[in-house]
Design an enzyme around this catalytic site. Structure first.
Site, PDB file in Angstrom:
ATOM      1  N   ARG A  27     -37.202 -42.136  67.566  1.00 56.11           N
ATOM      2  CA  ARG A  27     -35.931 -41.614  68.086  1.00 56.11           C
ATOM      3  C   ARG A  27     -34.917 -41.368  66.977  1.00 56.11           C
ATOM      4  NH1 ARG A  27     -34.626 -42.434  73.854  1.00 56.11           N
ATOM      5  NH2 ARG A  27     -36.639 -42.590  74.870  1.00 56.11           N
ATOM      6  N   ARG A  31     -28.661 -40.069  69.506  1.00 52.92           N
ATOM      7  CA  ARG A  31     -27.243 -40.320  69.788  1.00 52.92           C
ATOM      8  C   ARG A  31     -26.507 -41.172  68.774  1.00 52.92           C
ATOM      9  NH1 ARG A  31     -28.295 -42.296  75.692  1.00 52.92           N
ATOM     10  NH2 ARG A  31     -30.144 -42.955  74.540  1.00 52.92           N
ATOM     11  N   ARG A  40     -24.387 -32.252  71.220  1.00 52.61           N
ATOM     12  CA  ARG A  40     -24.537 -32.773  72.588  1.00 52.61           C
ATOM     13  C   ARG A  40     -23.283 -32.546  73.439  1.00 52.61           C
ATOM     14  NH1 ARG A  40     -25.817 -34.143  77.094  1.00 52.61           N
ATOM     15  NH2 ARG A  40     -26.855 -36.085  77.689  1.00 52.61           N
ATOM     16  N   ASP A  76     -38.813 -34.371  74.444  1.00 52.01           N
ATOM     17  CA  ASP A  76     -38.823 -35.549  75.302  1.00 52.01           C
ATOM     18  C   ASP A  76     -40.206 -35.664  75.933  1.00 52.01           C
ATOM     19  OD1 ASP A  76     -37.153 -37.706  76.432  1.00 52.01           O
ATOM     20  OD2 ASP A  76     -37.684 -36.786  78.323  1.00 52.01           O
ATOM     21  N   TYR A 154     -42.893 -42.380  85.724  1.00 58.64           N
ATOM     22  CA  TYR A 154     -41.636 -41.643  85.961  1.00 58.64           C
ATOM     23  C   TYR A 154     -41.750 -40.724  87.164  1.00 58.64           C
ATOM     24  CZ  TYR A 154     -39.131 -43.271  81.842  1.00 58.64           C
ATOM     25  OH  TYR A 154     -38.461 -44.044  80.944  1.00 58.64           O
TER      26      TYR A 154
HETATM   27  O1  CP3 Z   1     -38.177 -39.789  68.234  1.00 52.67           O
HETATM   28  C1  CP3 Z   1     -37.481 -38.763  68.218  1.00 52.67           C
HETATM   29  O2  CP3 Z   1     -36.404 -38.655  67.570  1.00 52.67           O
HETATM   30  C2  CP3 Z   1     -37.975 -37.541  68.951  1.00 52.67           C
HETATM   31  C3  CP3 Z   1     -37.397 -37.288  70.207  1.00 52.67           C
HETATM   32  C4  CP3 Z   1     -37.691 -38.173  71.409  1.00 52.67           C
HETATM   33  C5  CP3 Z   1     -36.763 -38.345  72.459  1.00 52.67           C
HETATM   34  N1  CP3 Z   1     -37.362 -39.031  73.454  1.00 52.67           N
HETATM   35  C6  CP3 Z   1     -35.397 -37.829  72.456  1.00 52.67           C
HETATM   36  C7  CP3 Z   1     -34.464 -38.287  73.475  1.00 52.67           C
HETATM   37  C8  CP3 Z   1     -38.859 -38.853  71.758  1.00 52.67           C
HETATM   38  C9  CP3 Z   1     -40.129 -39.062  70.959  1.00 52.67           C
HETATM   39  C10 CP3 Z   1     -38.642 -39.367  73.065  1.00 52.67           C
HETATM   40  C11 CP3 Z   1     -39.664 -40.112  73.805  1.00 52.67           C
HETATM   41  C12 CP3 Z   1     -39.340 -40.687  75.094  1.00 52.67           C
HETATM   42  N2  CP3 Z   1     -38.543 -40.168  76.083  1.00 52.67           N
HETATM   43  C13 CP3 Z   1     -39.911 -41.886  75.592  1.00 52.67           C
HETATM   44  C14 CP3 Z   1     -40.947 -42.699  74.889  1.00 52.67           C
HETATM   45  C15 CP3 Z   1     -40.459 -43.366  73.684  1.00 52.67           C
HETATM   46  C16 CP3 Z   1     -39.674 -44.588  73.876  1.00 52.67           C
HETATM   47  O3  CP3 Z   1     -38.646 -44.700  73.195  1.00 52.67           O
HETATM   48  O4  CP3 Z   1     -40.104 -45.483  74.616  1.00 52.67           O
HETATM   49  C17 CP3 Z   1     -39.387 -42.113  76.875  1.00 52.67           C
HETATM   50  C18 CP3 Z   1     -39.698 -43.296  77.781  1.00 52.67           C
HETATM   51  C19 CP3 Z   1     -38.547 -41.019  77.182  1.00 52.67           C
HETATM   52  C20 CP3 Z   1     -37.823 -40.768  78.441  1.00 52.67           C
HETATM   53  C21 CP3 Z   1     -36.386 -40.712  78.208  1.00 52.67           C
HETATM   54  N3  CP3 Z   1     -35.733 -39.653  77.615  1.00 52.67           N
HETATM   55  C22 CP3 Z   1     -35.441 -41.695  78.500  1.00 52.67           C
HETATM   56  C23 CP3 Z   1     -35.765 -43.036  79.138  1.00 52.67           C
HETATM   57  C24 CP3 Z   1     -34.205 -41.207  78.078  1.00 52.67           C
HETATM   58  C25 CP3 Z   1     -32.872 -41.850  78.237  1.00 52.67           C
HETATM   59  C26 CP3 Z   1     -32.753 -42.910  77.225  1.00 52.67           C
HETATM   60  C27 CP3 Z   1     -31.403 -43.547  77.235  1.00 52.67           C
HETATM   61  O5  CP3 Z   1     -31.322 -44.556  76.517  1.00 52.67           O
HETATM   62  O6  CP3 Z   1     -30.461 -43.045  77.873  1.00 52.67           O
HETATM   63  C28 CP3 Z   1     -34.410 -39.950  77.490  1.00 52.67           C
HETATM   64  C29 CP3 Z   1     -33.394 -39.102  76.861  1.00 52.67           C
HETATM   65  C30 CP3 Z   1     -33.541 -38.860  75.410  1.00 52.67           C
HETATM   66  N4  CP3 Z   1     -34.708 -38.533  74.800  1.00 52.67           N
HETATM   67  C31 CP3 Z   1     -32.477 -38.854  74.459  1.00 52.67           C
HETATM   68  C32 CP3 Z   1     -33.051 -38.468  73.248  1.00 52.67           C
HETATM   69  C33 CP3 Z   1     -32.340 -38.223  71.945  1.00 52.67           C
HETATM   70  C34 CP3 Z   1     -31.012 -39.136  74.740  1.00 52.67           C
HETATM   71  C35 CP3 Z   1     -30.398 -37.881  75.190  1.00 52.67           C
HETATM   72  C36 CP3 Z   1     -28.886 -37.892  75.258  1.00 52.67           C
HETATM   73  O7  CP3 Z   1     -28.310 -38.567  76.138  1.00 52.67           O
HETATM   74  O8  CP3 Z   1     -28.278 -37.210  74.429  1.00 52.67           O
END
Ligand code: CP3
Length: 348
Positions: A27, A31, A40, A76, A154
């Site tokens: 990640r 953010r 964003r 994502d 999900y």
């Molecule tokens: O690693 C990276 O930088 C690449 C991008 C990436 C994102 N999500 C960006 C993202 C990757 C590899 C993911 C994977 C992902 N997404 C997972 C598996 C990895 C892990 O960390 O367990 C999961 C379960 C998701 C599903 C998902 N997407 C969730 C649960 C959320 C919300 C998380 C939260 O804390 O609010 C997202 C959104 C998301 N994916 C964001 C980012 C940068 C935040 C988006 C925002 O609010 O701006």
């Protein structure tokens, strides 16, 4: 074992000795960075993912700011659910929220084979957009996908869940149908990863984040077996495949059955306790607790150095966090970790 490349990350992924470990952070585009927040502010998350120019810019942000040794595609895991007919939004402070979720076995029967190339075209376009911008940095791009179990969870829960109550209940009541769902997702993930590789990613990571909710038997049946199917389905056998399952620092023996090139470990167990049980031809990635980035610098320095010293004698080690970097992580602590890793020498 292939010969040395120009990339520390790919060398370590291939278990070739490197002068110091490569570093990237799960990640890493996200953010905690002001530059991300600037974009964003004006766009919603899905627009950012679906606009190749924006996805490329965000992928590059942590590379330009911190000098990580690998970039990961900004996208994502849930885009695969959307492609399968389960769209979602990201709700501020709540996380993903699906328009509809799976309630019945008929909905699973109704999931049709999809044209992955067409449906997820924006991902492949983003990769094409990223590669020339990444070229001057001479580091590889990592592609990724969610694993079937986490994606299915999900689609059934319709949102993030603390215990997967709805998902597990559905599985207990409809095991055959649940497996049908996992299998349909696995087929899509195979095509999806092969197309990412064709578009130019140099490694891929499979995220089975919620595998930590499964007992040993379920882990094998619902997570490991489908990850194995995916890894077998990746056509280009030279591309390193990393597997991240939350729970991995205790379940690594099971995860090794998927035959990964890299095993990505969470922080619940020390690498020194694990490394001797990982075959020498599997690279190890991990495993700093992302919360340690909130610790005082002295504490952080001690913990990072401890990991580096534990892994010094181990060719095929990639420094990473044990899970994704959190919003509000102090930037200067990210800088400190990168500096500590990049100034470390495996030979002294
Ligand atoms: O690693 C990276 O930088 C690449 C991008 C990436 C994102 N999500 C960006 C993202 C990757 C590899 C993911 C994977 C992902 N997404 C997972 C598996 C990895 C892990 O960390 O367990 C999961 C379960 C998701 C599903 C998902 N997407 C969730 C649960 C959320 C919300 C998380 C939260 O804390 O609010 C997202 C959104 C998301 N994916 C964001 C980012 C940068 C935040 C988006 C925002 O609010 O701006």
């Amino acid at each position: 074992m292939s010969s040395q490349s120009s990339s520390l990350f790919l060398d370590a992924a291939n278990c070739i000795n490197t002068q110091r470990p490569p570093i990237w952070m799960m990640r890493q585009a996200g953010r905690y960075m002001d530059a991300y927040q600037q974009i964003r502010k004006n766009h919603d998350f899905l627009t950012m993912i679906k606009t190749p120019e924006l996805a490329a810019e965000i992928t590059l942000q942590p590379i330009e700011r911190f000098g990580f040794d690998a970039a990961i595609l900004f996208s994502d895991i849930l885009v695969v659910c959307e492609a399968l007919g389960f769209p979602y939004k990201l709700v501020e402070k709540k996380g993903p929220l699906f328009d509809k979720s799976i309630e019945t076995t008929t909905q699973i029967d109704d999931i049709k084979t999809i044209d992955v190339k067409n449906k997820l075209d924006y991902v492949f376009k983003a990769i094409k957009e990223i590669l020339p911008k990444l070229a001057p940095h001479q580091i590889p791009l990592i592609g990724f996908s969610g694993a079937p179990f986490t994606l299915a969870s999900y689609m059934i829960e319709g949102k993030s869940s603390p215990n997967l109550l709805k998902c597990k209940t559905f599985y207990y009541q409809n095991p055959k149908s649940f497996h049908k769902l996992l299998d349909k997702i696995a087929d899509v993930v195979i095509t999806y990863l092969n197309l990412q590789i064709e578009a130019g990613v140099k490694a891929v990571q499979i995220f089975d984040t919620w595998a930590c909710h499964l007992n040993d038997i379920e882990l094998n049946q619902l997570s490991i077996s489908y990850i194995s199917k995916i890894i077998n389905g990746i056509s280009n056998k030279r591309i390193p495949v990393s597997v991240f399952c939350k729970g991995s620092s205790y379940t690594y023996t099971e995860i090794l059955k998927t035959n990964p090139s890299i095993i990505s470990l969470d922080w619940n167990n020390s690498l020194k306790n694990i490394k001797h049980n990982i075959p020498k031809n599997v690279a190890i990635q991990g495993n700093l607790d992302p919360l340690l980035l909130f610790a005082p610098k002295d504490k952080l320095r001690i913990e990072v150095t401890k990991i580096l010293n534990e892994m010094k004698d181990r060719p095929g080690y990639i420094f990473n966090l044990g899970h994704g970097i959190l919003p509000k992580t102090p930037i200067e602590n990210v800088e400190l970790v990168v500096k500590l890793v990049q100034s470390f020498s495996n030979t002294h």
